[in-house]
Each structure stands twice: as C-alpha cells, then as structure tokens.
Design an enzyme around this catalytic site. Structure first.
Site, PDB file in Angstrom:
ATOM      1  N   LYS A 139      59.168  81.107  83.991  1.00 22.08           N
ATOM      2  CA  LYS A 139      58.602  80.192  82.999  1.00 22.08           C
ATOM      3  C   LYS A 139      57.970  79.001  83.707  1.00 22.08           C
ATOM      4  O   LYS A 139      58.499  78.507  84.696  1.00 22.08           O
ATOM      5  CB  LYS A 139      59.690  79.714  82.040  1.00 22.08           C
ATOM      6  CG  LYS A 139      60.364  80.835  81.266  1.00 22.08           C
ATOM      7  CD  LYS A 139      61.460  80.324  80.356  1.00 22.08           C
ATOM      8  CE  LYS A 139      62.666  79.908  81.155  1.00 22.08           C
ATOM      9  NZ  LYS A 139      63.834  79.577  80.327  1.00 22.08           N
ATOM     10  N   ILE A 140      56.848  78.569  83.158  1.00 23.53           N
ATOM     11  CA  ILE A 140      56.114  77.433  83.698  1.00 23.53           C
ATOM     12  C   ILE A 140      56.014  76.379  82.602  1.00 23.53           C
ATOM     13  O   ILE A 140      55.661  76.707  81.464  1.00 23.53           O
ATOM     14  CB  ILE A 140      54.714  77.870  84.162  1.00 23.53           C
ATOM     15  CG1 ILE A 140      54.843  78.883  85.306  1.00 23.53           C
ATOM     16  CG2 ILE A 140      53.867  76.675  84.565  1.00 23.53           C
ATOM     17  CD1 ILE A 140      53.536  79.527  85.716  1.00 23.53           C
TER      18      ILE A 140
END
Length: 161
Positions: A139-140
């Site tokens: 996840k960013i």
C-alpha cells in the site's frame, strides 16, 4: 450459518486488520480462515509495533537483526515481511481459487515517504521483491505527492504479471 459466512456468500471479502506471531503460530489465523471466511489480511507499522510491545515473540529476531547493524525501520519491515509471507502462504489457496480476487495480504510503505514519490517507488519495489509472494501487495499513501508512485507501481506490477 455464521454471519461471516453469509457476508462472504453475498460477495463481501472479509479481511483481518491484524497480524501477530501468536496468530500465526497457534493456528488462530487458520481457524479464522476456516470458520469465519477470512479471505485477506492487512498490516501496518502500528499493528506490528503493538504486537512487539505485547510480548516476547519478536525479541530474538529483533536482537539478531540489530546485531547486524540494521536500522529500526529495517528491523520492523523485516519482521513484518516474515509474518506476512507466512500469512500469504496460508491465504494462497484462496488467492488461487478466486483467481486473485481474494487471498491477499498487505503492507504499507513507511508513512515517512508519503511526500516523496521516488523513495516511495524504491521502497514499494524493494518490499514487493523481499516479500516474494504473488498475493502480497504494498500500500502507498494516497497523497498528491505519492500519485506518481502509485501509477508507476501499478504499471510495473501489471508488466510483471
């Protein structure tokens, strides 16, 4: 029928927002998958920090990694990836059976990188490589500065599959 089974049968993916060594070592995750239709798992640095503070499960691994000169952040991500690889392996049959719709585990890049797209790309790529599981996604943070990193990582992943 358990409510979680009914939710799953209605098309809802049920994810566990937690991971600990105890969850993995004692078979609790296996039971959640079998009994409650858990089909995914997410983690983040806060979850791991809480797991480390709650007991001694990580103490030996922390000491061993620190003895090699690893930074605190390197230690945290190494511990997280070790646990997430195990969880990914447990969820791999679901991932295969659903053709990648379910069976995922996730980890976010350091939130300290949320405003640096290039470092985020580097970190996400390294975590993905070190994680070495097809059902692990990174996840960013959804910041304006991270948008190029999100685009690049999605593009890179789509080319590699």
């Amino acid at each position: 029928m358990k409510r979680t089974h009914a939710l799953h049968d209605a098309g809802q993916s049920i994810w566990l927002d937690n991971i600990t060594r105890t969850l993995l070592d004692t078979g609790i995750l296996d039971r959640y998958i079998a009994r409650y239709s858990v089909t995914g798992l997410t983690s983040n640095p806060t979850i791991l920090d809480n797991a480390i503070k709650e007991g001694t499960d990580y103490d030996a691994d922390i000491a061993a990694r620190k003895a090699t000169g690893a930074s605190d952040e390197e230690v945290v991500f190494d511990l997280a990836l070790a646990d997430l690889r195990r969880a990914a392996d447990k969820l791999a049959p679901i991932y295969a059976r659903t053709d990648g719709v379910d069976g995922w585990v996730s980890l976010e890049v350091s939130p300290l990188l949320a405003h640096n797209a290039q470092r985020t790309i580097e970190e996400a790529t390294a975590l993905c490589r070190k994680g070495a599981r097809g059902n692990l996604f990174i996840k960013i943070p959804g910041t304006a500065e991270s948008l190029p990193a999100i685009e690049e990582c999605i593009y890179s992943r789509s080319r590699s599959t």
